[in-house]
Design a protein around this motif. Sequence first.
Motif, PDB file in Angstrom:
ATOM      1  N   ASP A   8      23.818  65.966   9.476  1.00 49.31           N
ATOM      2  CA  ASP A   8      22.462  65.739   8.969  1.00 49.31           C
ATOM      3  C   ASP A   8      21.948  64.452   9.600  1.00 49.31           C
ATOM      4  O   ASP A   8      21.970  63.395   8.992  1.00 49.31           O
ATOM      5  CB  ASP A   8      22.499  65.628   7.444  1.00 49.31           C
ATOM      6  CG  ASP A   8      21.099  65.590   6.845  1.00 49.31           C
ATOM      7  OD1 ASP A   8      20.159  66.033   7.537  1.00 49.31           O
ATOM      8  OD2 ASP A   8      20.953  65.121   5.704  1.00 49.31           O
ATOM      9  N   ASP A   9      21.508  64.562  10.825  1.00 48.86           N
ATOM     10  CA  ASP A   9      21.110  63.379  11.590  1.00 48.86           C
ATOM     11  C   ASP A   9      19.661  63.018  11.291  1.00 48.86           C
ATOM     12  O   ASP A   9      18.751  63.215  12.106  1.00 48.86           O
ATOM     13  CB  ASP A   9      21.324  63.626  13.087  1.00 48.86           C
ATOM     14  CG  ASP A   9      22.779  63.905  13.404  1.00 48.86           C
ATOM     15  OD1 ASP A   9      23.654  63.390  12.671  1.00 48.86           O
ATOM     16  OD2 ASP A   9      23.051  64.639  14.367  1.00 48.86           O
ATOM     17  N   GLU A  16       9.409  58.962   4.967  1.00 50.54           N
ATOM     18  CA  GLU A  16       9.455  59.983   6.014  1.00 50.54           C
ATOM     19  C   GLU A  16      10.892  60.295   6.404  1.00 50.54           C
ATOM     20  O   GLU A  16      11.767  59.427   6.353  1.00 50.54           O
ATOM     21  CB  GLU A  16       8.719  59.511   7.274  1.00 50.54           C
ATOM     22  CG  GLU A  16       7.229  59.499   7.172  1.00 50.54           C
ATOM     23  CD  GLU A  16       6.599  59.279   8.544  1.00 50.54           C
ATOM     24  OE1 GLU A  16       6.575  60.230   9.353  1.00 50.54           O
ATOM     25  OE2 GLU A  16       6.151  58.155   8.810  1.00 50.54           O
ATOM     26  N   GLU A  17      11.129  61.526   6.802  1.00 54.74           N
ATOM     27  CA  GLU A  17      12.411  61.918   7.364  1.00 54.74           C
ATOM     28  C   GLU A  17      12.298  61.877   8.885  1.00 54.74           C
ATOM     29  O   GLU A  17      11.482  62.587   9.471  1.00 54.74           O
ATOM     30  CB  GLU A  17      12.811  63.321   6.901  1.00 54.74           C
ATOM     31  CG  GLU A  17      13.294  63.379   5.473  1.00 54.74           C
ATOM     32  CD  GLU A  17      13.982  64.698   5.154  1.00 54.74           C
ATOM     33  OE1 GLU A  17      13.848  65.655   5.957  1.00 54.74           O
ATOM     34  OE2 GLU A  17      14.645  64.775   4.103  1.00 54.74           O
ATOM     35  N   ILE A  18      13.092  61.035   9.487  1.00 55.69           N
ATOM     36  CA  ILE A  18      13.052  60.873  10.943  1.00 55.69           C
ATOM     37  C   ILE A  18      14.297  61.528  11.531  1.00 55.69           C
ATOM     38  O   ILE A  18      15.421  61.107  11.254  1.00 55.69           O
ATOM     39  CB  ILE A  18      12.995  59.382  11.315  1.00 55.69           C
ATOM     40  CG1 ILE A  18      11.730  58.754  10.708  1.00 55.69           C
ATOM     41  CG2 ILE A  18      13.036  59.195  12.827  1.00 55.69           C
ATOM     42  CD1 ILE A  18      11.713  57.254  10.748  1.00 55.69           C
ATOM     43  N   HIS A  19      14.081  62.550  12.318  1.00 57.09           N
ATOM     44  CA  HIS A  19      15.194  63.293  12.900  1.00 57.09           C
ATOM     45  C   HIS A  19      15.673  62.605  14.180  1.00 57.09           C
ATOM     46  O   HIS A  19      14.877  62.170  15.009  1.00 57.09           O
ATOM     47  CB  HIS A  19      14.790  64.737  13.171  1.00 57.09           C
ATOM     48  CG  HIS A  19      14.534  65.515  11.911  1.00 57.09           C
ATOM     49  ND1 HIS A  19      15.513  66.245  11.282  1.00 57.09           N
ATOM     50  CD2 HIS A  19      13.407  65.632  11.149  1.00 57.09           C
ATOM     51  CE1 HIS A  19      15.017  66.800  10.187  1.00 57.09           C
ATOM     52  NE2 HIS A  19      13.740  66.449  10.085  1.00 57.09           N
ATOM     53  N   VAL A  20      16.989  62.534  14.303  1.00 63.73           N
ATOM     54  CA  VAL A  20      17.622  61.750  15.362  1.00 63.73           C
ATOM     55  C   VAL A  20      18.512  62.652  16.211  1.00 63.73           C
ATOM     56  O   VAL A  20      19.179  63.558  15.698  1.00 63.73           O
ATOM     57  CB  VAL A  20      18.469  60.608  14.743  1.00 63.73           C
ATOM     58  CG1 VAL A  20      19.190  59.821  15.817  1.00 63.73           C
ATOM     59  CG2 VAL A  20      17.571  59.685  13.924  1.00 63.73           C
ATOM     60  N   MET A  51      15.043  56.923  22.812  1.00 53.83           N
ATOM     61  CA  MET A  51      16.200  57.740  23.148  1.00 53.83           C
ATOM     62  C   MET A  51      16.686  58.559  21.958  1.00 53.83           C
ATOM     63  O   MET A  51      16.964  59.756  22.075  1.00 53.83           O
ATOM     64  CB  MET A  51      17.358  56.848  23.639  1.00 53.83           C
ATOM     65  CG  MET A  51      17.179  56.290  25.032  1.00 53.83           C
ATOM     66  SD  MET A  51      18.449  55.050  25.435  1.00 53.83           S
ATOM     67  CE  MET A  51      19.955  55.977  25.230  1.00 53.83           C
ATOM     68  N   PHE A  52      16.782  57.911  20.814  1.00 51.20           N
ATOM     69  CA  PHE A  52      17.396  58.541  19.653  1.00 51.20           C
ATOM     70  C   PHE A  52      16.432  59.397  18.827  1.00 51.20           C
ATOM     71  O   PHE A  52      16.823  60.450  18.313  1.00 51.20           O
ATOM     72  CB  PHE A  52      18.000  57.481  18.728  1.00 51.20           C
ATOM     73  CG  PHE A  52      19.329  56.951  19.172  1.00 51.20           C
ATOM     74  CD1 PHE A  52      20.427  57.800  19.306  1.00 51.20           C
ATOM     75  CD2 PHE A  52      19.499  55.606  19.442  1.00 51.20           C
ATOM     76  CE1 PHE A  52      21.659  57.314  19.701  1.00 51.20           C
ATOM     77  CE2 PHE A  52      20.733  55.108  19.839  1.00 51.20           C
ATOM     78  CZ  PHE A  52      21.819  55.963  19.972  1.00 51.20           C
ATOM     79  N   VAL A  53      15.206  58.938  18.665  1.00 50.64           N
ATOM     80  CA  VAL A  53      14.285  59.598  17.731  1.00 50.64           C
ATOM     81  C   VAL A  53      13.615  60.796  18.401  1.00 50.64           C
ATOM     82  O   VAL A  53      12.995  60.674  19.462  1.00 50.64           O
ATOM     83  CB  VAL A  53      13.224  58.602  17.220  1.00 50.64           C
ATOM     84  CG1 VAL A  53      12.188  59.318  16.349  1.00 50.64           C
ATOM     85  CG2 VAL A  53      13.897  57.483  16.436  1.00 50.64           C
ATOM     86  N   ILE A  54      13.768  61.945  17.776  1.00 50.68           N
ATOM     87  CA  ILE A  54      13.164  63.175  18.289  1.00 50.68           C
ATOM     88  C   ILE A  54      11.633  63.100  18.099  1.00 50.68           C
ATOM     89  O   ILE A  54      11.147  62.719  17.028  1.00 50.68           O
ATOM     90  CB  ILE A  54      13.744  64.410  17.565  1.00 50.68           C
ATOM     91  CG1 ILE A  54      15.252  64.522  17.873  1.00 50.68           C
ATOM     92  CG2 ILE A  54      13.010  65.684  17.964  1.00 50.68           C
ATOM     93  CD1 ILE A  54      15.980  65.558  17.039  1.00 50.68           C
TER      94      ILE A  54
END
Length: 200
Positions: A8-9, A16-20, A51-54
């Motif tokens: 669950d990245d 907010e839910e920030i997808h990584v 780089m990390f945050v979609i």
Amino acid sequence: MKLTDRFDDVIEYGGEEIHVNLAFDIVLRAHELLKDDTFSPYEKVEILFDMFVIDSENYDFSFMEKNEIVEAIFTELLGFGGKESEISTGKKYFDLEKDAEYIYASFLQDYNIDLFEMQGVLHWEKFLALLGSLSDKTKFMEVVNIRKQKVPKPTKYNKEERENLIKLKRIYRLEEETDAQEAEARLNAFAEALLRSKRR
């Protein structure tokens, strides 16, 4: 790792839910960036966020907010001071960059996994699990085992064995700048930079 869990990245920030994206190649690039002195801590935060945050371009965060999110990724998802420190504490027998070709060949040999084809796909946790389970017959583990071996005390019977091991250790030695304490110091210095910039 639990086989009953899913990865669950997600970082929760400001409601907010920030997808990584924690694909292994992204994490490895992040490690390379941390060691690159050509970038300032400010620039590193901006690059790491992207780089990390979609879909990072869809967020309108300030630098301070990005800073906090990047810190959360390292502490909450990558286990800064936890799983990462397990890799880089104690005597170091491998380096994910220096040994890249051995790791690539060994994944192909043991698992029939082409790591270039798995970029953006293979999760960091899965990568670590597979890396730690490579068989002794692989090149990577052969090299690690050579580094781990102690050179025996000389006797009248082991001259050739000692010379061969010393030669192999010289061939596969890790350069001094990649030793565990310096790697740990780089990570700690970056963490301190994150905290300092947060206090400004």
